[in-house]
Motif scaffolding. Sequence first.
Motif, short mmCIF file in Angstrom:
data_model
loop_
_atom_site.label_atom_id
_atom_site.label_comp_id
_atom_site.label_asym_id
_atom_site.label_seq_id
_atom_site.Cartn_x
_atom_site.Cartn_y
_atom_site.Cartn_z
N LYS A 136 0.84 -1.19 0.00
CA LYS A 136 0.00 0.00 0.00
C LYS A 136 0.87 1.24 0.00
CE LYS A 136 -3.78 2.14 2.58
NZ LYS A 136 -4.61 2.03 3.80
N ALA A 137 0.47 2.25 -0.79
CA ALA A 137 1.22 3.50 -0.88
C ALA A 137 0.28 4.68 -0.73
CB ALA A 137 1.93 3.59 -2.23
N LYS A 138 0.75 5.73 -0.04
CA LYS A 138 -0.01 6.99 -0.02
C LYS A 138 0.09 7.65 -1.38
CE LYS A 138 0.55 8.18 4.83
NZ LYS A 138 1.09 9.17 5.77
N ASP A 139 1.29 7.67 -1.95
CA ASP A 139 1.56 8.32 -3.23
C ASP A 139 1.96 7.25 -4.24
OD1 ASP A 139 2.57 9.68 -5.43
OD2 ASP A 139 3.57 11.21 -4.22
N ILE A 140 1.01 6.80 -5.02
CA ILE A 140 1.26 5.69 -5.94
C ILE A 140 2.22 6.08 -7.06
CG2 ILE A 140 -0.68 6.04 -7.51
CD1 ILE A 140 -1.10 2.91 -7.22
N LEU A 141 2.20 7.34 -7.48
CA LEU A 141 3.12 7.76 -8.53
C LEU A 141 4.56 7.75 -8.04
CD1 LEU A 141 0.98 10.60 -10.15
CD2 LEU A 141 1.17 8.19 -10.83
N ALA A 142 4.78 8.18 -6.80
CA ALA A 142 6.13 8.09 -6.22
C ALA A 142 6.55 6.63 -6.08
CB ALA A 142 6.16 8.81 -4.86
N ALA A 143 5.60 5.77 -5.74
CA ALA A 143 5.93 4.34 -5.62
C ALA A 143 6.34 3.77 -6.98
CB ALA A 143 4.74 3.57 -5.05
N GLU A 144 5.66 4.19 -8.04
CA GLU A 144 6.05 3.73 -9.38
C GLU A 144 7.48 4.12 -9.70
OE1 GLU A 144 3.55 4.49 -12.71
OE2 GLU A 144 1.71 4.04 -11.60
N VAL A 145 7.84 5.35 -9.37
CA VAL A 145 9.21 5.82 -9.62
C VAL A 145 10.19 4.97 -8.83
CG1 VAL A 145 10.80 7.75 -9.27
CG2 VAL A 145 8.52 8.16 -10.23
N ARG A 146 9.90 4.72 -7.58
CA ARG A 146 10.80 3.92 -6.75
C ARG A 146 10.99 2.52 -7.32
NH1 ARG A 146 9.25 4.47 -0.54
NH2 ARG A 146 11.11 3.20 -0.39
N VAL A 147 9.89 1.91 -7.77
CA VAL A 147 9.96 0.56 -8.34
C VAL A 147 10.82 0.55 -9.59
CG1 VAL A 147 8.58 -1.20 -9.54
CG2 VAL A 147 7.82 -0.32 -7.32
N THR A 148 10.58 1.48 -10.50
CA THR A 148 11.34 1.48 -11.76
C THR A 148 12.81 1.84 -11.53
OG1 THR A 148 10.59 3.71 -12.30
CG2 THR A 148 9.33 1.88 -13.22
N GLU A 149 13.06 2.79 -10.64
CA GLU A 149 14.46 3.15 -10.35
C GLU A 149 15.22 2.01 -9.68
OE1 GLU A 149 14.40 6.86 -8.20
OE2 GLU A 149 14.15 8.03 -10.04
N ALA A 150 14.51 1.13 -9.00
CA ALA A 150 15.16 -0.02 -8.34
C ALA A 150 15.34 -1.19 -9.30
CB ALA A 150 14.33 -0.46 -7.13
N GLY A 151 14.82 -1.07 -10.53
CA GLY A 151 15.00 -2.14 -11.52
C GLY A 151 13.76 -2.95 -11.81
N GLY A 152 12.61 -2.56 -11.25
CA GLY A 152 11.36 -3.25 -11.54
C GLY A 152 10.75 -2.76 -12.83
N SER A 153 9.81 -3.55 -13.37
CA SER A 153 9.12 -3.18 -14.60
C SER A 153 7.62 -3.16 -14.36
CB SER A 153 9.41 -4.20 -15.71
OG SER A 153 10.78 -4.22 -16.01
N ILE A 154 6.99 -2.03 -14.65
CA ILE A 154 5.54 -1.93 -14.49
C ILE A 154 4.88 -2.65 -15.66
CG2 ILE A 154 3.59 -0.34 -14.40
CD1 ILE A 154 5.47 1.53 -12.82
N ILE A 155 3.95 -3.55 -15.34
CA ILE A 155 3.32 -4.35 -16.38
C ILE A 155 1.83 -4.07 -16.54
CG2 ILE A 155 5.02 -6.21 -16.31
CD1 ILE A 155 3.06 -7.82 -14.56
#
Length: 129
Positions: free
Chosen positions: A70-89
Amino acid sequence: MNDNEATLKIDYNEIPVTDLEAAKAFYRKAFGWDFIDFGPAYAAFENAGLDGGLRLEDTAHPTGCLIILKAKDILAAEVRVTEAGGSIIRREDFPGGRRFHFTDPSGNELAIWSPNGKYDPQAANDADS
């Protein structure tokens, strides 16, 4: 780290099922879980120790459950995931919020949700935006 970047924690667990009514009967009988239906393809479970739900799918998922943070700021969470090497699907809106699914560098699928706002319909269908 500010409040919007608070550490994300596991918040929810979804179990993919191919027969929602049979799955509800199984989990009710085997473990005493109760259910709240959210349409014909989803039922949240209660009394399981961790919040979650049964999600109707066309085919079985051998990898099993979907862990949701769960995230308060989902857009910031997306950035964190992609910067860490994850891929949004996938991105999606649903009653009560929005979420995105992603894979980690090993290919494991997880999701992050937020009760805050909705995705732009154009962006929700474009995993690269």
